[in-house]
Design an enzyme around this catalytic site. Sequence first.
Site, PDB file in Angstrom:
ATOM      1  N   ASN A  33     -48.814 -25.398 -20.640  1.00 46.59           N
ATOM      2  CA  ASN A  33     -48.722 -23.982 -20.316  1.00 46.59           C
ATOM      3  C   ASN A  33     -49.289 -23.612 -18.930  1.00 46.59           C
ATOM      4  O   ASN A  33     -48.542 -23.196 -18.037  1.00 46.59           O
ATOM      5  CB  ASN A  33     -49.438 -23.225 -21.456  1.00 46.59           C
ATOM      6  CG  ASN A  33     -49.342 -21.742 -21.360  1.00 46.59           C
ATOM      7  OD1 ASN A  33     -49.316 -21.190 -20.281  1.00 46.59           O
ATOM      8  ND2 ASN A  33     -49.321 -21.060 -22.494  1.00 46.59           N
ATOM      9  N   TRP A  34     -50.599 -23.749 -18.761  1.00 48.78           N
ATOM     10  CA  TRP A  34     -51.138 -23.269 -17.478  1.00 48.78           C
ATOM     11  C   TRP A  34     -50.751 -24.191 -16.334  1.00 48.78           C
ATOM     12  O   TRP A  34     -50.588 -23.744 -15.202  1.00 48.78           O
ATOM     13  CB  TRP A  34     -52.615 -22.924 -17.557  1.00 48.78           C
ATOM     14  CG  TRP A  34     -53.693 -23.959 -17.664  1.00 48.78           C
ATOM     15  CD1 TRP A  34     -53.643 -25.149 -18.317  1.00 48.78           C
ATOM     16  CD2 TRP A  34     -55.021 -23.860 -17.088  1.00 48.78           C
ATOM     17  NE1 TRP A  34     -54.862 -25.782 -18.213  1.00 48.78           N
ATOM     18  CE2 TRP A  34     -55.728 -25.023 -17.469  1.00 48.78           C
ATOM     19  CE3 TRP A  34     -55.693 -22.918 -16.316  1.00 48.78           C
ATOM     20  CZ2 TRP A  34     -57.052 -25.262 -17.092  1.00 48.78           C
ATOM     21  CZ3 TRP A  34     -57.010 -23.155 -15.946  1.00 48.78           C
ATOM     22  CH2 TRP A  34     -57.682 -24.304 -16.326  1.00 48.78           C
ATOM     23  N   ASP A  35     -50.540 -25.479 -16.621  1.00 46.70           N
ATOM     24  CA  ASP A  35     -50.043 -26.382 -15.576  1.00 46.70           C
ATOM     25  C   ASP A  35     -48.742 -25.842 -14.993  1.00 46.70           C
ATOM     26  O   ASP A  35     -48.528 -25.855 -13.775  1.00 46.70           O
ATOM     27  CB  ASP A  35     -49.768 -27.782 -16.142  1.00 46.70           C
ATOM     28  CG  ASP A  35     -51.012 -28.486 -16.657  1.00 46.70           C
ATOM     29  OD1 ASP A  35     -51.632 -27.969 -17.596  1.00 46.70           O
ATOM     30  OD2 ASP A  35     -51.373 -29.551 -16.121  1.00 46.70           O
ATOM     31  N   TYR A  80     -48.425 -39.791 -26.187  1.00 51.02           N
ATOM     32  CA  TYR A  80     -49.466 -38.760 -26.212  1.00 51.02           C
ATOM     33  C   TYR A  80     -49.888 -38.492 -27.646  1.00 51.02           C
ATOM     34  O   TYR A  80     -49.061 -38.440 -28.553  1.00 51.02           O
ATOM     35  CB  TYR A  80     -48.952 -37.459 -25.585  1.00 51.02           C
ATOM     36  CG  TYR A  80     -50.025 -36.381 -25.534  1.00 51.02           C
ATOM     37  CD1 TYR A  80     -50.987 -36.397 -24.538  1.00 51.02           C
ATOM     38  CD2 TYR A  80     -50.090 -35.374 -26.502  1.00 51.02           C
ATOM     39  CE1 TYR A  80     -52.000 -35.432 -24.498  1.00 51.02           C
ATOM     40  CE2 TYR A  80     -51.090 -34.415 -26.469  1.00 51.02           C
ATOM     41  CZ  TYR A  80     -52.032 -34.444 -25.466  1.00 51.02           C
ATOM     42  OH  TYR A  80     -53.024 -33.500 -25.429  1.00 51.02           O
ATOM     43  N   ASP A 162     -61.484 -29.095 -21.734  1.00 53.74           N
ATOM     44  CA  ASP A 162     -61.581 -29.650 -23.083  1.00 53.74           C
ATOM     45  C   ASP A 162     -62.977 -30.060 -23.562  1.00 53.74           C
ATOM     46  O   ASP A 162     -63.354 -29.767 -24.675  1.00 53.74           O
ATOM     47  CB  ASP A 162     -60.657 -30.866 -23.191  1.00 53.74           C
ATOM     48  CG  ASP A 162     -59.235 -30.544 -22.745  1.00 53.74           C
ATOM     49  OD1 ASP A 162     -58.967 -29.413 -22.318  1.00 53.74           O
ATOM     50  OD2 ASP A 162     -58.385 -31.441 -22.832  1.00 53.74           O
ATOM     51  N   TYR A 347     -64.600 -36.051 -16.979  1.00 54.53           N
ATOM     52  CA  TYR A 347     -63.644 -34.970 -17.265  1.00 54.53           C
ATOM     53  C   TYR A 347     -64.191 -33.605 -16.859  1.00 54.53           C
ATOM     54  O   TYR A 347     -64.392 -33.361 -15.682  1.00 54.53           O
ATOM     55  CB  TYR A 347     -63.318 -35.061 -18.756  1.00 54.53           C
ATOM     56  CG  TYR A 347     -61.894 -34.726 -19.143  1.00 54.53           C
ATOM     57  CD1 TYR A 347     -60.828 -34.966 -18.314  1.00 54.53           C
ATOM     58  CD2 TYR A 347     -61.637 -34.175 -20.409  1.00 54.53           C
ATOM     59  CE1 TYR A 347     -59.535 -34.663 -18.729  1.00 54.53           C
ATOM     60  CE2 TYR A 347     -60.340 -33.885 -20.823  1.00 54.53           C
ATOM     61  CZ  TYR A 347     -59.297 -34.128 -19.975  1.00 54.53           C
ATOM     62  OH  TYR A 347     -58.026 -33.833 -20.383  1.00 54.53           O
ATOM     63  N   GLU A 391     -56.059 -36.314 -10.947  1.00 55.06           N
ATOM     64  CA  GLU A 391     -56.270 -35.232 -11.917  1.00 55.06           C
ATOM     65  C   GLU A 391     -57.603 -34.539 -11.633  1.00 55.06           C
ATOM     66  O   GLU A 391     -57.692 -33.316 -11.636  1.00 55.06           O
ATOM     67  CB  GLU A 391     -56.257 -35.820 -13.338  1.00 55.06           C
ATOM     68  CG  GLU A 391     -56.318 -34.774 -14.445  1.00 55.06           C
ATOM     69  CD  GLU A 391     -56.260 -35.396 -15.839  1.00 55.06           C
ATOM     70  OE1 GLU A 391     -56.314 -36.635 -15.956  1.00 55.06           O
ATOM     71  OE2 GLU A 391     -56.161 -34.625 -16.810  1.00 55.06           O
TER      72      GLU A 391
HETATM   73  C1  9WN Z   1     -55.073 -31.251 -23.855  1.00 53.40           C
HETATM   74  C2  9WN Z   1     -52.494 -31.159 -18.853  1.00 53.40           C
HETATM   75  C3  9WN Z   1     -53.759 -30.778 -19.603  1.00 53.40           C
HETATM   76  C4  9WN Z   1     -54.493 -29.594 -18.935  1.00 53.40           C
HETATM   77  C5  9WN Z   1     -55.898 -29.402 -19.509  1.00 53.40           C
HETATM   78  C6  9WN Z   1     -56.641 -30.720 -19.452  1.00 53.40           C
HETATM   79  C7  9WN Z   1     -55.873 -31.790 -20.228  1.00 53.40           C
HETATM   80  C8  9WN Z   1     -55.055 -32.109 -22.584  1.00 53.40           C
HETATM   81  C9  9WN Z   1     -55.584 -33.478 -22.928  1.00 53.40           C
HETATM   82  O1  9WN Z   1     -54.588 -31.947 -19.672  1.00 53.40           O
HETATM   83  O2  9WN Z   1     -55.842 -31.413 -21.595  1.00 53.40           O
HETATM   84  O3  9WN Z   1     -54.445 -30.034 -23.605  1.00 53.40           O
HETATM   85  O4  9WN Z   1     -54.943 -34.140 -23.757  1.00 53.40           O
HETATM   86  O5  9WN Z   1     -56.611 -33.916 -22.408  1.00 53.40           O
HETATM   87  O6  9WN Z   1     -57.938 -30.594 -19.936  1.00 53.40           O
HETATM   88  O7  9WN Z   1     -56.580 -28.415 -18.778  1.00 53.40           O
HETATM   89  O8  9WN Z   1     -53.743 -28.436 -19.092  1.00 53.40           O
HETATM   90  O9  9WN Z   1     -52.767 -31.380 -17.492  1.00 53.40           O
END
Ligand code: 9WN
Length: 418
Positions: A33-35, A80, A162, A347, A391
Amino acid sequence: MTDPRDHAISVLKENDRGTYTVPTKGLYPFQWNWDSCFTAIGQAHFDEDRAWTEMETLFAHQWDDGMVPHIIFHVHDDGYFPGPDVWQTGRAVRTSGITQPAVAGFALKRLFAMSKDKAMAARRARALLEPIHRWHQWFYTCRDPGAEGLVAIIHPWEAGRDNSIDWDEPFARVPTDGIDPYVRRDTQHADPAHRPTKEQYDRYLWLVQHFRALGWDNNKLHDASPFQVVDPGFNAILIRGCADLSELAGELGAHQIAAANRDWAQKGVGALEALWSEKHGQYLCLDRTTGTLIDSASIGGIMAVIANIPAYRAAAITRTIASEAERTRYVVPSHSLDDPRFDAKRYWRGPVWLVVNYLIAVGLKAAGEDAMAEKIVRSSLELIEKSGFAEYYDPLDGEPLGGRTFTWTAAVVLEFLA
Ligand code: 9WN
């Protein structure tokens, strides 16, 4: 290294799947979403049409109740965890059942401002006003039942930070009994020492199973969650999203949407005051289940500058960042070095994230804190020159961490270079 602008564009193109963009290959094979909202801003620098599509795809998967899910599982991919079989949200195109920071209102206004084809931009922006408004309304209905003006997250993944130290205390109250056996995939793509712990994953999963058992009914989830945290960064993004949506809606003649979002933004900025910590010189998270502020100085309370907070608050935050900068080679670390729990490589417990730097720099600039905003941009560009489009990065030595060839890092670099 090739020209950073060309390099950033090539990263965005490499991760482009046609109508949505993956954060990076392998580690994150779906749409987040926010990505996506940051990605659209990046794409707008070289392909306006594609930028609008990124946002449209995200909102095509909005839930009927207004929620916009944090992951959309467009394709099958076992790389994933947790995948759609764990979430079981029962959508035609499978999605997760929680949300993420509401960057969309901010992104929409930015896309419109950058657009050269104003007729196309007005048409596509107009179509997104109502969906984004509905998402904001969902937040204030389902995540602010006491009408305080601030919303709670009910899962750490919602904040997008997270494993932040912010959650350690409230997260300790989330049980781990009865979770189904699982195999993590993230640690096969990235160094386990730079990722959340197994104990944290157990609690992430317990919450998912708990919400799943409640049928993902957003009328129930907030009150039923043992984890309810009011994160200043998350709220500030929403407040900024409301303010930006309000302005754009006003410009495009959607006056009801403009008025409702202006009210939410005004109320939210006022309510943020209760989260201010004089001791830390920044905002803190509030544990809604106990009613107390969490003594943890993280980036969440610094990125709150993205909301239109009072100038003296932005000045205090600038001093706080300056004090951290004396002890790190690169800014802004995601957690204060004063805290013994700071971890330069794990992280969200210390590393620098360029997407957060972007929000802070935008907020500081608007508040007239130009020198610090420029320092953050410089530091961010030094990081990509030294370590590529990672990242996240170690704030002490600049080591690239987590995934590589990372979409939102590339997207915000295009903003830094503009
Ligand atoms: C869980 C995708 C996402 C970001 C989050 C980041 C990480 C996911 C994960 O990756 O989260 O949503 O599996 O670690 O913390 O901010 O949107 O880049």
